[in-house]
Design a protein around this motif. Structure first.
Motif: not given
Length: 92
Positions: A30-51
């Motif tokens: 797993f590799h996150p798209a951005e570090a941390g959290g605490g921010y709003a995301i829409p449905a369908g937002a890319v939160i990371g990548h796996i393979a």
């Protein structure tokens, strides 16, 4: 999937669960798209990548944090992020 308990016909407090988890669609690193959290995301937002595969959140809400860290080997179905959803169902 919404999970909630509706006690609107009863005296006292009502309770609904506004927390959601995003799970890994497959096994891999797993590799996150951005570090941390605490921010709003829409449905369908890319939160990371796996393979090399995008991992998208099926829910809109506030990304509260990651359950998996960058470079972690995850299994299919493993929790990788958690969100607090904000919709009319939970804002009553």
């Amino acid at each position: 999937m919404h999970t909630f308990v509706d006690v609107s016909g009863h005296h006292g407090e009502s309770f609904s669960v506004a927390e959601r988890v995003v799970v890994s669609p497959s096994a891999g690193v797993f590799h996150p798209a951005e570090a941390g959290g605490g921010y709003a995301i829409p449905a369908g937002a890319v939160i990371g990548h796996i393979a090399g595969q995008e991992v998208r959140s099926p829910f809109a809400g506030t990304l509260m944090g990651m359950c998996a860290v960058s470079g972690e080997r995850v299994q299919a179905g493993q929790r990788i992020a958690w969100l607090r959803v904000h919709d009319s169902l939970h804002d009553r």
